[in-house]
Design a protein around this motif. Structure first.
Motif: not given
Lengths: 531, 531
Positions: A148, A151-152, A155, A173, A175-176, A393, A397
């Motif tokens: 994760r 992933q962040i 972004q 974030l 988007d999430t 975020s 999620s």
């Protein structure tokens, strides 16, 4: 509580208000930016004739809106509690209790609640990405937190967690978060409608700043209400138009009450701009029924009011949370029909990450030109803190079935929620057993707001002490037991009724002691003042 | 830039301002909190007669102060840059450059600067204290970062980094910051004077909110200035009283200019409340001499002005930083003599931790009653983010000789500083070689603010395009090269002079390309418009 404020302070407020009115009345033309050239071009003048002047800043010369603003959650009682705590530290037997039990504020981690491990793993890795590639990291962090974090970071432009972001927050974030809202509501959410903020408070201020032009602009607010709203309206110079929640129906929100208060205020020349709804209620804890929410949406649409919804994802199984956006969209109302702002924060919910100051607002139903103005105001402060953005975020999620952290995450979450439910029940039962006290059910918030019928003699004693009766009760309770409640007068209440707000957050093993001390105190208080 | 704003937007501003003035004039009595009982007690009235109303929010109905506020650092040019960047992403050959080079904002980590490892180690450990005791942690983190994390955790009640803190910030961290100030200045600093904030911006807003009562209250601000100040004064409804820095003497701040502007504004009925000084200058980059600072302190004392000092610890060896508090105290002026607020932020300085939103203000010379009001306003937002609070303490107490991290820390810091100095010199030289451009020296800030004499034809072309001439230049530069500067008109400047602000922050290897592109563009621009 204001009508019980001591005379001199009250007079100060009055005199500075009069001064303010006077200054306003003599205005002839608006100077906002003094047009002027450099001194070389301006008429030469002798240097100031004044010698040493009086101190430039006093209560008489500061902004009277600041003086008017009140914030009970950190008010007088809490200041006294901090003083007692210091006294205990230096002299442990100074008071008839060993510690201060803070039930005044929704601050779970200060009372021993542990953070959700997965959230903190990801935050730590984003704070120090240099360790992501190291072998020891595999042993310290879960595989999905490492994934994760990557992933962040991907972004964030340049993976720079120390850079200012877009003023609405990092796009990925948002988007999430939008995806999380969409999954929750079943209606689309646009990441460009999300504004990430340092907790929800700055978002509330931003909207009040946008909507309030003068004291002729009113904001409909529930009474009782979380005092951020009254404080923000006061600071921005608007008028709080109260609507009363009906305690008899579990703090029900009646549209007939909204209508009557709206018309009363209109008849006094107030332009009502917006309606604040807090769901679940704070301090009242009730969860609105969907039908009720529909009626509220219809009311705002008909009356041309912005709906400011202070919302929280409720995790109590019996009560289902419906966001106002979901309700609006399910009624067929879209962008053009209703202006709606939903405030959310990472301070609330089971995770209680108050100190991280993460939050966001979802802004819908405003035109592009007004949206640009909101963006501009956000940009003046550059951006909200990146850790808070990341956390906002994450709560939208969390780990999913199959992720390495899923089981420990679920266990932590369920442990907190079930313990909260037990604590709420124990405290609710205890309050209900007290003479003259009735207590609402906690339906999804972390507060109880019991009502207390105080004996006439206690009310007289409070008046003699220049306190509101419930403030007097809370102060006596604190002095006798170390327990900190917030008096209902800090939130507003029907005149002549008295309440206090108590969080359900102290650690479970401390609850029995709280119940015993409270029960004993209450009995002796009632005995002292019984007619 | 306002006088070049397109007609319709300008009219909107005018018309909403007139409306606002009108509404103010018809006020007869102050309604701040509509006193009212629950609907049951109020006169029954028929439900609203209005059917569907117009959209509740438009530019004509929002707070005109919001419309007036401008913030150039993230204004039109940056919006255009973001659009170009998106176009390049989808179509790499859409423009005659491969990337956007953001020189508009002091955001070093977005341009590749790496964070200081020690700071990030401590932050990560405080975010996830559960790993502090694990053996793998010894291999991943330095011994002194582990030790520091423990120290900080021990300063936080319950070691709860996820809890709201004291509204001024965690006491132990304020102790550290106060000790750092004391070591820097050689005069005592009181942790109770420190208010930790989410970056410096909220602190500036808080003081403007406190001091500004109406548009008759003025704040002396440098021109050119960092537009946070003009934006905050506009949002709070005050009047910006400009004083001009003297470009001919390296952006000198002359007390004679302050006096003349003060008297001019007083003659117009403005009550000047405070003087803003930015040191080192932003956008102008100059560092004030100590003698100059003394004259400014004396001026504020004589005229009864609050001194609002936007300060930064300067690390350039040739120029010594003196805080205004040190200067005041060295003159023998204490709490009773001068009201002084010093704003600091972790976004500035060599570490450039902009996204962490750490900052603080040191408030001295205010009475206890006014201090209580400042605390109350801080408490409405509960507290600033804890990671930012921790970071603010770390920059004031970095590793010391003998600590495990000391050498790597020093190497990282010195590497950044020497690279910044080289970049500043290269850019300064390049600007100075451009036709019609003169450039100040960068003395400790991360900006250059060159002046550009534009040909008459270019000024005419700008007018035709409804742009300020320097905005027109910057827009043409962006379109041709991808380089983003902020036009001087966004900061204010002597009428008829034109400038732009350029940060010295792009990575060192990119500087030669920036110089080449800028030089080529400038030549062709001048060729195009030469008389």
């Amino acid at each position: 509580m204001r009508r019980f404020v001591i005379g001199s302070a009250r007079n100060l407020i009055e005199s500075s208000r009069q001064k303010y009115q006077f200054e306003r009345s003599i205005l002839s033309s608006p100077y906002r930016f003094l047009s002027s050239s450099p001194a070389a071009d301006s008429p030469s003048s002798s240097s100031s004739s004044s010698s040493t002047m009086a101190h430039p800043v006093s209560l008489n010369t500061i902004n009277p809106k600041v003086i008017e603003c009140e914030y009970a959650v950190r008010g007088e009682i809490v200041t006294l509690a901090q003083k007692l705590q210091e006294e205990i530290q230096t002299k442990p037997d100074a008071h008839p209790f060993e510690e201060i039990l803070y039930c005044n504020i929704g601050n779970p981690q200060s009372l021993g609640q542990q953070p959700i491990t997965f959230f903190r793993e990801v935050l730590a890795l984003c704070d120090h990405p240099a360790i992501l590639d190291k072998s020891e990291t595999q042993g310290l962090f879960s595989a999905d937190s490492i994934e994760r974090a990557w992933q962040i970071l991907d972004q964030i432009p340049g993976r720079a967690t120390g850079a200012y972001s877009h003023s609405q927050g990092i796009k990925g974030l948002r988007d999430t978060i939008a995806a999380g809202i969409e999954a929750r509501d079943g209606f689309p959410a646009d990441p460009n409608d999300i504004f990430l903020t340092d907790g929800a408070s700055p978002a509330v201020h931003m909207m009040m700043q946008l909507l309030i032009r003068s004291e002729k602009d009113g904001i409909l607010c529930p009474i009782p209400q979380y005092p951020l709203y009254s404080a923000s309206i006061a600071l921005h110079g608007g008028t709080l138009v109260p609507y009363y929640l009906d305690e008899a129906t579990g703090w029900g929100l009646e549209v007939s009450e909204l209508k009557k208060q709206l018309e009363t205020s209109r008849s006094k020349g107030i332009t009502v701009r917006a309606l604040v709804v807090i769901n679940p209620g704070n301090p009242t804890g009730q969860v609105l029924a969907e039908e009720n929410q529909k009626a509220i949406v219809e009311f705002c649409k008909q009356e041309g009011l912005v709906l400011l919804a202070d919302e929280e994802n409720v995790y109590v199984p019996e009560k289902k949370f419906h966001s106002f956006k979901k309700v609006s969209r399910s009624m067929g109302y879209g962008e053009k029909d209703i202006a709606l702002v939903s405030f959310q924060s990472v301070s609330k919910g089971y995770y209680g990450e108050c100190g991280k100051r993460g939050g966001y607002m979802e802004v819908t139903g405003f035109g592009a030109d007004v949206r640009e103005q909101i963006y501009k105001v956000a940009s003046v402060n550059l951006c909200s803190n990146i850790s808070g953005q990341i956390l906002a975020s994450l709560v939208m999620s969390p780990p999913k079935v199959g992720d390495e952290s899923y089981e420990s995450y679920s266990a932590e979450r369920d442990g907190i929620l079930s313990s909260l439910a037990r604590r709420a029940k124990t405290l609710e039962d205890a309050f209900s057993k007290l003479e003259g006290v009735t207590c609402n059910k906690a339906e999804g918030a972390m507060y109880l707001f019991p009502r207390i019928d105080l004996p006439e003699k206690a009310i007289k004693a409070a008046e003699a002490a220049k306190k509101a009766p419930d403030a007097y009760y809370c102060q006596r309770l604190l002095a006798a037991t170390g327990i900190v409640f917030v008096p209902g007068s800090g939130f507003g209440q029907v005149p002549g009724t008295w309440h206090f707000r108590c969080t359900i957050l102290p650690q479970e093993e401390k609850i029995p002691a709280i119940v015993t001390r409270l029960t004993d105190f209450h009995k002796s208080f009632m005995d002292e003042f019984r007619g």
